[in-house]
Design a protein around this motif. Structure first.
Motif, PDB file in Angstrom:
ATOM      1  N   THR A   1      -3.073  37.035  -1.718  1.00  0.00           N
ATOM      2  CA  THR A   1      -2.881  37.204  -0.274  1.00  0.00           C
ATOM      3  C   THR A   1      -2.964  38.571   0.198  1.00  0.00           C
ATOM      4  O   THR A   1      -3.321  39.208   1.319  1.00  0.00           O
ATOM      5  N   ALA A   2      -2.493  39.784  -0.617  1.00  0.00           N
ATOM      6  CA  ALA A   2      -2.732  41.085  -0.450  1.00  0.00           C
ATOM      7  C   ALA A   2      -3.474  41.963  -1.336  1.00  0.00           C
ATOM      8  O   ALA A   2      -4.061  42.798  -1.062  1.00  0.00           O
ATOM      9  N   LYS A   3      -3.796  41.418  -2.566  1.00  0.00           N
ATOM     10  CA  LYS A   3      -4.627  41.931  -3.517  1.00  0.00           C
ATOM     11  C   LYS A   3      -6.071  41.923  -2.919  1.00  0.00           C
ATOM     12  O   LYS A   3      -6.783  42.851  -3.007  1.00  0.00           O
TER      13      LYS A   3
ATOM     14  N   GLN B   1      -8.714  46.385  10.156  1.00  0.00           N
ATOM     15  CA  GLN B   1      -9.476  45.207   9.536  1.00  0.00           C
ATOM     16  C   GLN B   1      -8.443  44.780   8.288  1.00  0.00           C
ATOM     17  O   GLN B   1      -8.297  43.825   8.002  1.00  0.00           O
ATOM     18  N   LEU B   2      -8.010  45.726   7.387  1.00  0.00           N
ATOM     19  CA  LEU B   2      -7.033  45.487   6.411  1.00  0.00           C
ATOM     20  C   LEU B   2      -5.696  44.794   6.959  1.00  0.00           C
ATOM     21  O   LEU B   2      -5.032  43.886   6.237  1.00  0.00           O
ATOM     22  N   MET B   3      -5.167  45.495   8.089  1.00  0.00           N
ATOM     23  CA  MET B   3      -3.919  44.964   8.523  1.00  0.00           C
ATOM     24  C   MET B   3      -4.205  43.304   9.121  1.00  0.00           C
ATOM     25  O   MET B   3      -3.335  42.604   8.753  1.00  0.00           O
ATOM     26  N   GLU B   4      -5.211  43.143   9.708  1.00  0.00           N
ATOM     27  CA  GLU B   4      -5.685  41.634   9.935  1.00  0.00           C
ATOM     28  C   GLU B   4      -5.578  40.715   8.794  1.00  0.00           C
ATOM     29  O   GLU B   4      -5.061  39.586   8.893  1.00  0.00           O
ATOM     30  N   GLU B   5      -6.354  41.145   7.746  1.00  0.00           N
ATOM     31  CA  GLU B   5      -6.348  40.437   6.516  1.00  0.00           C
ATOM     32  C   GLU B   5      -5.047  40.201   5.879  1.00  0.00           C
ATOM     33  O   GLU B   5      -4.879  39.099   5.408  1.00  0.00           O
ATOM     34  N   TYR B   6      -4.027  41.167   5.974  1.00  0.00           N
ATOM     35  CA  TYR B   6      -2.861  40.957   5.405  1.00  0.00           C
ATOM     36  C   TYR B   6      -2.066  39.840   6.221  1.00  0.00           C
ATOM     37  O   TYR B   6      -1.700  39.060   5.732  1.00  0.00           O
ATOM     38  N   ALA B   7      -2.221  39.813   7.575  1.00  0.00           N
ATOM     39  CA  ALA B   7      -1.545  38.935   8.517  1.00  0.00           C
ATOM     40  C   ALA B   7      -1.982  37.576   8.178  1.00  0.00           C
ATOM     41  O   ALA B   7      -1.336  36.811   8.253  1.00  0.00           O
ATOM     42  N   LYS B   8      -3.336  37.505   7.824  1.00  0.00           N
ATOM     43  CA  LYS B   8      -3.802  36.046   7.513  1.00  0.00           C
ATOM     44  C   LYS B   8      -2.812  35.447   6.370  1.00  0.00           C
ATOM     45  O   LYS B   8      -2.721  34.389   6.292  1.00  0.00           O
ATOM     46  N   GLY B   9      -2.708  36.334   5.351  1.00  0.00           N
ATOM     47  CA  GLY B   9      -1.717  35.908   4.205  1.00  0.00           C
ATOM     48  C   GLY B   9      -0.238  35.855   4.307  1.00  0.00           C
ATOM     49  O   GLY B   9       0.500  35.613   3.340  1.00  0.00           O
ATOM     50  N   GLY B  10       0.089  36.465   5.361  1.00  0.00           N
ATOM     51  CA  GLY B  10       1.659  36.213   5.820  1.00  0.00           C
ATOM     52  C   GLY B  10       2.321  37.745   5.403  1.00  0.00           C
ATOM     53  O   GLY B  10       3.492  37.761   5.271  1.00  0.00           O
ATOM     54  N   ALA B  11       1.513  38.735   5.396  1.00  0.00           N
ATOM     55  CA  ALA B  11       1.773  40.219   4.736  1.00  0.00           C
ATOM     56  C   ALA B  11       1.922  40.801   6.295  1.00  0.00           C
ATOM     57  O   ALA B  11       1.231  40.771   7.096  1.00  0.00           O
ATOM     58  N   ILE B  12       2.997  42.114   6.274  1.00  0.00           N
ATOM     59  CA  ILE B  12       3.169  42.821   7.458  1.00  0.00           C
ATOM     60  C   ILE B  12       2.305  44.328   7.381  1.00  0.00           C
ATOM     61  O   ILE B  12       2.963  44.779   6.230  1.00  0.00           O
ATOM     62  N   GLY B  13       1.372  44.689   7.884  1.00  0.00           N
ATOM     63  CA  GLY B  13       0.909  45.846   7.449  1.00  0.00           C
ATOM     64  C   GLY B  13       1.573  46.943   8.111  1.00  0.00           C
ATOM     65  O   GLY B  13       2.698  46.715   9.161  1.00  0.00           O
ATOM     66  N   ALA B  14       1.280  48.170   7.632  1.00  0.00           N
ATOM     67  CA  ALA B  14       2.426  49.303   8.101  1.00  0.00           C
ATOM     68  C   ALA B  14       1.870  49.917   9.288  1.00  0.00           C
ATOM     69  O   ALA B  14       2.501  50.887   9.692  1.00  0.00           O
ATOM     70  N   SER B  15       0.551  49.625   9.751  1.00  0.00           N
ATOM     71  CA  SER B  15       0.156  50.244  10.951  1.00  0.00           C
ATOM     72  C   SER B  15       0.841  49.812  12.204  1.00  0.00           C
ATOM     73  O   SER B  15       1.301  48.562  12.284  1.00  0.00           O
ATOM     74  N   LYS B  16       1.058  50.807  13.111  1.00  0.00           N
ATOM     75  CA  LYS B  16       1.863  50.337  14.310  1.00  0.00           C
ATOM     76  C   LYS B  16       0.940  49.478  15.334  1.00  0.00           C
ATOM     77  O   LYS B  16       1.347  48.582  15.957  1.00  0.00           O
TER      78      LYS B  16
END
Lengths: 296, 424
Positions: free
Chosen positions: B45-47, B340-355
């Motif tokens: 999900t993050a890889k 786009q990276l933050m959005e892809e993280y969110a799909k997998g249940g991870a929290i991106g670092a961007s505000k």
């Protein structure tokens, strides 16, 4: 002429030894020497060792007052004793079983070495799951007798070492089975035939023939087992990480912990150097004792 | 004859050494800039999102090639310490705090203060601050993580309970579960850090969120009554049966605590936000229907609030040995901010670092977890990344002993102080 020939034989021999010798010096002997050098420094493992302070034997002074380390040595010696007693005896019993001419021994000959063939990490995780207090196999079996058992095999300071040592013995017994079986096949069948004619029973045959004629193999096995136990690392690291609270710590796991999780490469090197010295001393004593026995 | 033999021997020697020399001679000429990137996100999900983002970065910066190596966290820590100079990755994963500080002190990390000005205000401030030492920036976060109290919504509904806001409410909830044969908290404490979070949160609720900072700075001792009280409360919870028996023998990585949580043998679990993505892949139905998140309750009379968070970061740093530090820093910035990276993280249940990480409308759990971080009144970095390594190990050992009942709270506190004194 004769002399010249012998000189060239020596040269050839030397050249044959040279590659292995160089590799050995480069990768083993010099590493031991370097480890000892590192152990005299207050080195975190970051940056060149030359930049760190040379503190003489201060690491060793600290080490031999370090309760954790002393406890680890105690655990190591306990493992040595348990390994010799249980691995060799189990190995012997298994070897006798697969060496007998009964039907079905071929089957056992195939399955007994299996623990040895499994990767140690897989073995560790397998047993970790079996030792789980709620879902594990062992407590499941115990609950047949008493339904409220919640024994924490790897979480209890009193039980943890024995639980892990049991797994270590389980893994290594087949190795001694293989060695001892090889020794047994070297004993001539005629000796047993003569014994049978003299009216010796199986029990007498074992103690008067098999056991004494296996003494060489047994000695080798004992030395292997001692060395293996003194430097033991993997299953403990996978199953307990030396815990809980250091109760299953061994010298090698303590070294790893200091070197790679606490940034004390210098101190860890003093643990490693002490391991080398302790192992050497133990092996010299054991060899000496075995020789004495031979001379008697 | 003899001669051929000698030649053969010499050849053998030569070949043996040739093999050893072979490894070093491989370096081919580089037409472009090649960056080595090492990270620890083995979970798909993050890889996958990181891989995609890196490819986008390559497309936007012609002539740049990035090689990614993914290594599991523990071997990664060991590996990074044993590589030197040229083998050291140009861009590498870090947990910030004291962990990164060791590398910074050794001069192995590049100062990216200047470069980071370009993106710094787009990134979560508390996480960014974990990479700053003496005013200089040595890394930038790409993913946030925090400690969350998870609960089983179904079980709470079944026994007519609401998520506890204070410790006394927690006691009531726990007693109700116990009466019904359910263990209040699932826990797998073989690896020590899962249980240590309880102790840290109790200490923060009692002594104020900065209690650990004050202890590290030497303003209070580790024998302070706050730590003793936290230890006593923890042991009281153990004694009352709020945790499974034998927690120290249960392994987290192989699912020891999650299995009990899924099987509804236990009602709550304190874990990092990383568990969100684990549950999402491991047990999607449970994630959808039963999982709930809340804050660790405050303690009546304590100085801390329920909104004081225990959190950490996943960051990237640039190596001091990197040939092209500018482009490496640019990559770090890209991975910290790319939406786009933050959005892809969110799909997998991870929290991106961007505000500005998009809040997923269809995932209330992740939304709540992100809100916990956004609304935090204080953020304490994970203690095992904050304390000096030896003290961190002692902290985890003593808390494990508290769970096992083989140390009293006072003994644990004294052991901590003794270790802290030994470090000076």
């Amino acid at each position: 002429m004769e002399k010249k020939r012998s000189a060239s034989v020596h040269l050839t021999a030397l050249l044959f030894i040279l590659p292995a010798f160089l590799v050995y010096t480069l990768y083993t002997a010099s590493s031991i020497f370097r480890t000892f050098q590192f152990s005299l420094h207050d080195w975190s493992g970051f940056g060149p060792v030359a930049n760190s302070a040379n503190i003489g034997f201060a690491n060793y002074v600290k080490l031999f007052a370090d309760e954790r380390f002393l406890h680890a040595i105690k655990n190591n010696f306990l493992l040595v004793v348990v390994s010799i007693v249980f691995q060799l005896s189990t190995g012997m019993i298994l070897a006798l079983i697969i060496n007998s001419k009964n039907r079905g021994t071929k089957f056992f000959r195939t399955i007994y070495p299996m623990p040895l063939l499994l990767s140690t990490v897989a073995t560790g995780i397998l047993w970790l799951l079996m030792f789980n207090p709620y879902t594990g196999l062992f407590n499941g079996l115990l609950r047949i007798i008493s339904p409220d058992v919640r024994l924490s095999w790897l979480g209890s300071e009193q039980v943890v070492l024995f639980a892990v040592m049991f797994v270590i013995c389980w893994q290594y017994s087949p190795q001694y089975m293989i060695l001892l079986r090889a020794g047994m096949t070297n004993i001539s069948a005629e000796v047993y035939e003569a014994a049978v004619i003299d009216g010796a029973n199986k029990w007498q045959q074992f103690w008067k023939i098999t056991f004494p004629l296996l003494s060489g193999t047994l000695k080798t096995s004992a030395v292997l087992s001692i060395v293996g136990s003194l430097k033991y690392f993997d299953l403990i690291w996978i199953m307990t990480g030396g815990g809980p609270n250091g109760y299953s710590e061994l010298m090698a796991t303590y070294m790893y912990r200091k070197a790679f999780t606490e940034d004390q490469m210098g101190y860890a090197s003093s643990v490693a150097s002490s391991m080398i010295v302790i192992s050497l001393v133990v092996i010299i004593i054991v060899q000496f004792m075995l020789k004495q026995k031979d001379n008697q | 004859m003899k001669k051929t033999m000698m030649i053969a021997l010499l050849l053998m020697v030569a070949v043996t050494f040739g093999l050893y020399a072979g490894g070093a001679a491989e370096t081919a000429a580089k037409p472009t800039t090649t960056l080595e990137l090492w990270h620890i996100q083995v979970n798909e999900t993050a890889k996958r999102p990181i891989e995609n983002a890196v490819r986008r970065f390559e497309a936007a910066n012609p002539g740049v090639k990035v090689n990614i190596s993914v290594i599991e966290a523990n071997p990664y820590k060991t590996k990074l310490k044993t590589v030197t100079g040229n083998d050291f990755p140009d861009v590498f994963h870090s947990w910030g705090g004291s962990w990164l500080e060791s590398f910074v002190d050794a001069g192995m990390v590049a100062d990216i203060t200047e470069a980071s000005k370009a993106w710094k205000d787009q990134v979560s401030e508390s996480a960014f601050a974990l990479n700053v030492y003496d005013g200089k920036v040595y890394g930038s976060p790409y993913m946030n993580s925090s400690t969350i109290m998870y609960y089983n919504k179904d079980l709470f509904k079944k026994y007519n309970l609401t998520p506890p806001k204070t410790y006394s409410e927690l006691v009531q909830v726990a007693e109700t579960f116990k009466k019904n044969g359910i263990i209040p908290f699932a826990l797998a404490n073989q690896a020590k850090w899962p249980g240590a979070q309880h102790f840290v949160l109790l200490s923060m609720r009692l002594g104020g969120p900065d209690i650990f900072k004050r202890a590290i700075d030497g303003e209070v001792k580790f024998t302070d009554e706050v730590f003793v009280k936290a230890g006593e409360m923890l042991q009281d919870m153990v004694k009352k049966g709020y945790f499974p028996e034998g927690v120290n023998g249960i392994d987290y990585n192989t699912g020891g605590s999650r299995v009990m949580f899924y099987a509804e043998q236990a009602a709550m679990i304190v874990q990092t936000s990383n568990m969100l993505s684990i549950v999402k892949t491991e047990n999607p139905a449970f994630y959808q229907n039963k999982l709930g998140v809340m804050l660790y309750p405050s303690i009546e009379g304590g100085k801390g609030k329920a909104t004081d968070l225990l959190a950490g970061e996943n960051a990237f740093s640039v190596s001091a040995y990197a040939e092209n530090k500018d482009i490496a820093a640019k990559l770090v910035g890209f991975l910290s901010t790319d939406l786009q990276l933050m959005e892809e993280y969110a799909k997998g249940g991870a929290i991106g670092a961007s505000k500005f990480a998009p809040v997923p409308a269809d995932d209330p759990l992740l939304r709540d977890a992100m809100a916990q971080i956004a609304n935090a009144t204080f953020i304490q970095n994970f203690i095992d990344q904050t304390l000096a390594p030896e003290l961190a190990n002692m902290h985890k050992d003593t808390v494990q002993a508290l769970f096992g009942g083989t140390m009293t709270a006072v003994q644990a506190a004294q052991t901590m102080q003794k270790t802290a004194d030994g470090l000076k």
